[in-house]
Design an enzyme around this catalytic site. Structure first.
Site, PDB file in Angstrom:
ATOM      1  N   ARG A 176       0.855  -1.199   0.000  1.00 41.13           N
ATOM      2  CA  ARG A 176       0.000   0.000   0.000  1.00 41.13           C
ATOM      3  C   ARG A 176       0.890   1.249   0.000  1.00 41.13           C
ATOM      4  O   ARG A 176       0.874   2.028   0.942  1.00 41.13           O
ATOM      5  CB  ARG A 176      -0.900  -0.038   1.213  1.00 41.13           C
ATOM      6  CG  ARG A 176      -2.362  -0.252   0.902  1.00 41.13           C
ATOM      7  CD  ARG A 176      -2.760  -1.665   0.796  1.00 41.13           C
ATOM      8  NE  ARG A 176      -4.166  -1.768   0.422  1.00 41.13           N
ATOM      9  CZ  ARG A 176      -5.178  -1.928   1.278  1.00 41.13           C
ATOM     10  NH1 ARG A 176      -4.948  -2.000   2.548  1.00 41.13           N
ATOM     11  NH2 ARG A 176      -6.413  -2.011   0.836  1.00 41.13           N
ATOM     12  N   GLN A 178      -0.827   2.802  -5.763  1.00 47.87           N
ATOM     13  CA  GLN A 178      -2.254   3.059  -5.517  1.00 47.87           C
ATOM     14  C   GLN A 178      -3.133   2.629  -6.687  1.00 47.87           C
ATOM     15  O   GLN A 178      -4.222   2.106  -6.488  1.00 47.87           O
ATOM     16  CB  GLN A 178      -2.486   4.533  -5.196  1.00 47.87           C
ATOM     17  CG  GLN A 178      -2.423   4.779  -3.691  1.00 47.87           C
ATOM     18  CD  GLN A 178      -2.608   6.224  -3.310  1.00 47.87           C
ATOM     19  OE1 GLN A 178      -2.726   7.097  -4.166  1.00 47.87           O
ATOM     20  NE2 GLN A 178      -2.610   6.479  -2.019  1.00 47.87           N
ATOM     21  N   ASP A 197      -4.100  -1.079  -6.530  1.00 49.77           N
ATOM     22  CA  ASP A 197      -4.625  -1.569  -5.256  1.00 49.77           C
ATOM     23  C   ASP A 197      -6.013  -2.204  -5.438  1.00 49.77           C
ATOM     24  O   ASP A 197      -7.047  -1.572  -5.232  1.00 49.77           O
ATOM     25  CB  ASP A 197      -4.660  -0.392  -4.271  1.00 49.77           C
ATOM     26  CG  ASP A 197      -5.058  -0.792  -2.872  1.00 49.77           C
ATOM     27  OD1 ASP A 197      -5.453  -1.962  -2.677  1.00 49.77           O
ATOM     28  OD2 ASP A 197      -4.986   0.063  -1.976  1.00 49.77           O
ATOM     29  N   SER A 202      -8.416  -2.407  -2.324  1.00 53.51           N
ATOM     30  CA  SER A 202      -9.208  -1.199  -2.078  1.00 53.51           C
ATOM     31  C   SER A 202     -10.377  -1.113  -3.059  1.00 53.51           C
ATOM     32  O   SER A 202     -11.474  -0.718  -2.687  1.00 53.51           O
ATOM     33  CB  SER A 202      -8.345   0.061  -2.205  1.00 53.51           C
ATOM     34  OG  SER A 202      -7.510   0.175  -1.088  1.00 53.51           O
ATOM     35  N   TYR A 229      -1.604  -1.042   8.932  1.00 52.41           N
ATOM     36  CA  TYR A 229      -2.694  -1.997   9.159  1.00 52.41           C
ATOM     37  C   TYR A 229      -2.913  -2.192  10.657  1.00 52.41           C
ATOM     38  O   TYR A 229      -1.997  -1.997  11.458  1.00 52.41           O
ATOM     39  CB  TYR A 229      -2.335  -3.365   8.564  1.00 52.41           C
ATOM     40  CG  TYR A 229      -2.587  -3.488   7.096  1.00 52.41           C
ATOM     41  CD1 TYR A 229      -3.881  -3.526   6.601  1.00 52.41           C
ATOM     42  CD2 TYR A 229      -1.538  -3.584   6.203  1.00 52.41           C
ATOM     43  CE1 TYR A 229      -4.123  -3.658   5.250  1.00 52.41           C
ATOM     44  CE2 TYR A 229      -1.768  -3.718   4.845  1.00 52.41           C
ATOM     45  CZ  TYR A 229      -3.064  -3.755   4.371  1.00 52.41           C
ATOM     46  OH  TYR A 229      -3.292  -3.886   3.045  1.00 52.41           O
TER      47      TYR A 229
HETATM   48  P1  NAD Z   1      -8.658  -4.213   6.348  1.00 54.71           P
HETATM   49  O1  NAD Z   1      -9.670  -4.670   5.348  1.00 54.71           O
HETATM   50  O2  NAD Z   1      -7.468  -5.038   6.637  1.00 54.71           O
HETATM   51  O3  NAD Z   1      -9.445  -3.957   7.739  1.00 54.71           O
HETATM   52  C1  NAD Z   1     -10.596  -3.144   7.807  1.00 54.71           C
HETATM   53  C2  NAD Z   1     -10.539  -2.261   9.031  1.00 54.71           C
HETATM   54  O4  NAD Z   1     -10.719  -3.032  10.216  1.00 54.71           O
HETATM   55  C3  NAD Z   1      -9.232  -1.507   9.216  1.00 54.71           C
HETATM   56  O5  NAD Z   1      -9.488  -0.121   9.216  1.00 54.71           O
HETATM   57  C4  NAD Z   1      -8.718  -2.010  10.557  1.00 54.71           C
HETATM   58  O6  NAD Z   1      -8.050  -0.986  11.285  1.00 54.71           O
HETATM   59  C5  NAD Z   1      -9.995  -2.430  11.240  1.00 54.71           C
HETATM   60  N1  NAD Z   1      -9.816  -3.372  12.372  1.00 54.71           N
HETATM   61  C6  NAD Z   1      -9.037  -4.477  12.440  1.00 54.71           C
HETATM   62  N2  NAD Z   1      -9.168  -5.079  13.637  1.00 54.71           N
HETATM   63  C7  NAD Z   1     -10.069  -4.358  14.351  1.00 54.71           C
HETATM   64  C8  NAD Z   1     -10.621  -4.465  15.655  1.00 54.71           C
HETATM   65  N3  NAD Z   1     -10.276  -5.455  16.487  1.00 54.71           N
HETATM   66  N4  NAD Z   1     -11.507  -3.527  16.048  1.00 54.71           N
HETATM   67  C9  NAD Z   1     -11.864  -2.509  15.219  1.00 54.71           C
HETATM   68  N5  NAD Z   1     -11.381  -2.348  13.972  1.00 54.71           N
HETATM   69  C10 NAD Z   1     -10.485  -3.256  13.546  1.00 54.71           C
HETATM   70  O7  NAD Z   1      -8.140  -2.752   6.026  1.00 54.71           O
HETATM   71  P2  NAD Z   1      -8.205  -1.887   4.673  1.00 54.71           P
HETATM   72  O8  NAD Z   1      -9.550  -1.305   4.547  1.00 54.71           O
HETATM   73  O9  NAD Z   1      -7.694  -2.699   3.551  1.00 54.71           O
HETATM   74  O10 NAD Z   1      -7.174  -0.709   4.990  1.00 54.71           O
HETATM   75  C11 NAD Z   1      -6.365  -0.679   6.133  1.00 54.71           C
HETATM   76  C12 NAD Z   1      -5.375   0.457   6.123  1.00 54.71           C
HETATM   77  O11 NAD Z   1      -4.679   0.600   4.896  1.00 54.71           O
HETATM   78  C13 NAD Z   1      -6.012   1.787   6.349  1.00 54.71           C
HETATM   79  O12 NAD Z   1      -5.092   2.537   7.107  1.00 54.71           O
HETATM   80  C14 NAD Z   1      -6.098   2.391   5.006  1.00 54.71           C
HETATM   81  O13 NAD Z   1      -6.205   3.802   5.041  1.00 54.71           O
HETATM   82  C15 NAD Z   1      -4.783   1.953   4.466  1.00 54.71           C
HETATM   83  N6  NAD Z   1      -4.763   1.998   3.005  1.00 54.71           N
HETATM   84  C16 NAD Z   1      -3.712   2.634   2.401  1.00 54.71           C
HETATM   85  C17 NAD Z   1      -3.666   2.709   1.036  1.00 54.71           C
HETATM   86  C18 NAD Z   1      -2.530   3.403   0.337  1.00 54.71           C
HETATM   87  O14 NAD Z   1      -1.838   4.182   0.932  1.00 54.71           O
HETATM   88  N7  NAD Z   1      -2.323   3.112  -0.922  1.00 54.71           N
HETATM   89  C19 NAD Z   1      -4.657   2.124   0.280  1.00 54.71           C
HETATM   90  C20 NAD Z   1      -5.703   1.468   0.920  1.00 54.71           C
HETATM   91  C21 NAD Z   1      -5.729   1.392   2.300  1.00 54.71           C
END
Ligand code: NAD
Length: 362
Positions: A104, A109, A112, A115, A211
């Site tokens: 990520r 991006q 991804d 996402s 994460y």
């Molecule tokens: P994911 O699908 O792995 O998880 C979904 C959400 O569940 C996350 O926000 C995580 O913090 C939350 N979570 C996990 N355990 C939990 C718990 N016990 N209680 C409450 N919440 C909990 O995550 P995702 O949606 O793929 O994205 C995760 C991170 O990656 C985020 O910070 C997102 O902003 C970042 N991200 C960055 C990029 C980039 O920079 N290119 C792109 C996409 C996502």
């Protein structure tokens, strides 16, 4: 999708597709041939001749066994969840790239795919819930009286969760959300939702990649107690919490579902990794004391046009890294994105987490 095929052909690659590959999204074989692809009906011949196979999910063993020696395969290969399923391809010396391992980082991006699929799933989860709920979402002041807005609770405010919040808000619901990552609170508020506050005692909740970390049982329990209180008055709960490579955390106990009112709806988007709710049955829709629990395994696939369009663009952008102008393959294993997403190369598992997962399941 034809746009991606066109870009690959322009780059110098020869592209072959299976007949009917785009039929479910309204794309005809002739749309592919119009941009330079050929249609090959013999699947075995197609697999045996391809230097690179762009798949959506992990090809079945019977397909992996027909791959050309040393072929490249891209797709959602679930390398941490089901590493054993990749063994036939690895033993044929294949080079495997898992779209879910694309790092990520800013440069990646446009590749991804996680996402992209989470965006579609978060949107559709709210529509499913709204369709099932015996109430409307918006606040209405009518001549026949006031209709209160639906109360929606979103657990996990990553990509899917934020899309669910935004979609529920657009429909007029009052939304609350919870996430363990500090940055998520600002994002939840910026979409007009309230944050469910949980005191986790200042423990580390994020890894270096941004994460969520796997929490201690005590921290998880604190979250569950706050969530149970919010469940009791919520009409809809969307759960999206995941920790990469682990079983999804248990966030809603059966007792919390018991406390929900009849007609309430839970959509558990973590179902493919076991689910966030204790009564979830992955892949099934069940009713528990009047509460409907949806646990879809691939919700993005129910919006196939846009899911395909986004996935196709993500893959095409990734392939630009692997294929030089003129159509020649160029695997620069020092490139952070190529290295990060590579599961196996020349018959060797090169990703340490996958090697560990394979050893653990052996
Ligand atoms: P994911 O699908 O792995 O998880 C979904 C959400 O569940 C996350 O926000 C995580 O913090 C939350 N979570 C996990 N355990 C939990 C718990 N016990 N209680 C409450 N919440 C909990 O995550 P995702 O949606 O793929 O994205 C995760 C991170 O990656 C985020 O910070 C997102 O902003 C970042 N991200 C960055 C990029 C980039 O920079 N290119 C792109 C996409 C996502």
């Amino acid at each position: 999708m034809p746009d991606a095929v066109k870009a690959l052909v322009a780059q110098g690659s020869e592209v072959a597709i299976e007949p009917g590959v785009g039929a479910h999204v309204g794309v005809k074989d002739s749309d592919y041939t119009a941009v330079g692809a050929t249609v090959v009906a013999d699947r075995a011949a197609l697999l045996a001749s391809a230097d690179l196979v762009a798949a959506v999910n992990c090809p079945p063993a019977s397909d992996q066994e027909k791959l050309k020696k040393g072929a490249i395969v891209t797709g959602f290969l679930r390398p941490l969840d089901e590493p054993g399923a990749l063994k036939p391809a690895i033993s044929r010396g294949a080079t495997l790239f898992a779209m879910e391992l694309v790092p990520r980082i800013t440069r990646a991006q446009s590749m991804d795919a996680l996402s992209s699929m989470a965006t579609v799933a978060g949107y559709k989860a709210i529509l499913m819930a709204a369709d099932q709920l015996p109430r409307m979402f918006p606040l209405l002041m009518t001549a026949a009286g006031t209709v209160p807005p639906a109360k929606v609770l979103v657990l996990g405010a990553g990509v899917a969760g934020l899309m669910a919040i935004a979609t529920a808000r657009r429909l007029g619901a009052v939304v609350e959300a919870y996430d363990v990552r500090a940055a998520a609170a600002e994002q939840i508020k910026s979409l007009g939702a309230k944050v469910v506050e949980v005191d986790l005692g200042g423990i580390e909740t994020e890894d270096k990649g941004g994460y969520a970390k796997e929490l201690t049982e005590e921290a998880l329990e604190r979250g569950r107690q706050a969530i149970a209180k919010a469940c009791a008055y919520s009409d809809v709960v969307i759960t999206t919490a995941q920790v990469p490579g682990r079983r999804a955390p248990l966030m809603i106990r059966k007792e919390a579902v018991d406390s929900m009112h009849a007609g309430a709806v839970i959509v558990d988007l973590a179902a493919p990794n076991g689910g966030n709710c204790e009564v979830t049955q992955p892949g099934k829709t069940i009713e528990h004391k009047g509460v409907t629990i949806f646990a879809p395994m691939n919700l993005a696939a129910t919006v196939p046009v846009h899911a395909s369009q986004l996935f196709s663009r993500n893959v095409a952008n990734f392939l630009k890294l692997l294929i030089k102008k003129g159509g020649e393959l160029n695997l620069d294993m020092n490139d952070e994105i190529i290295k990060g997403s590579c599961v196996a190369h020349d018959g060797e598992v090169v990703n340490p987490r996958v090697a560990q997962a394979l050893a653990a399941k052996a």
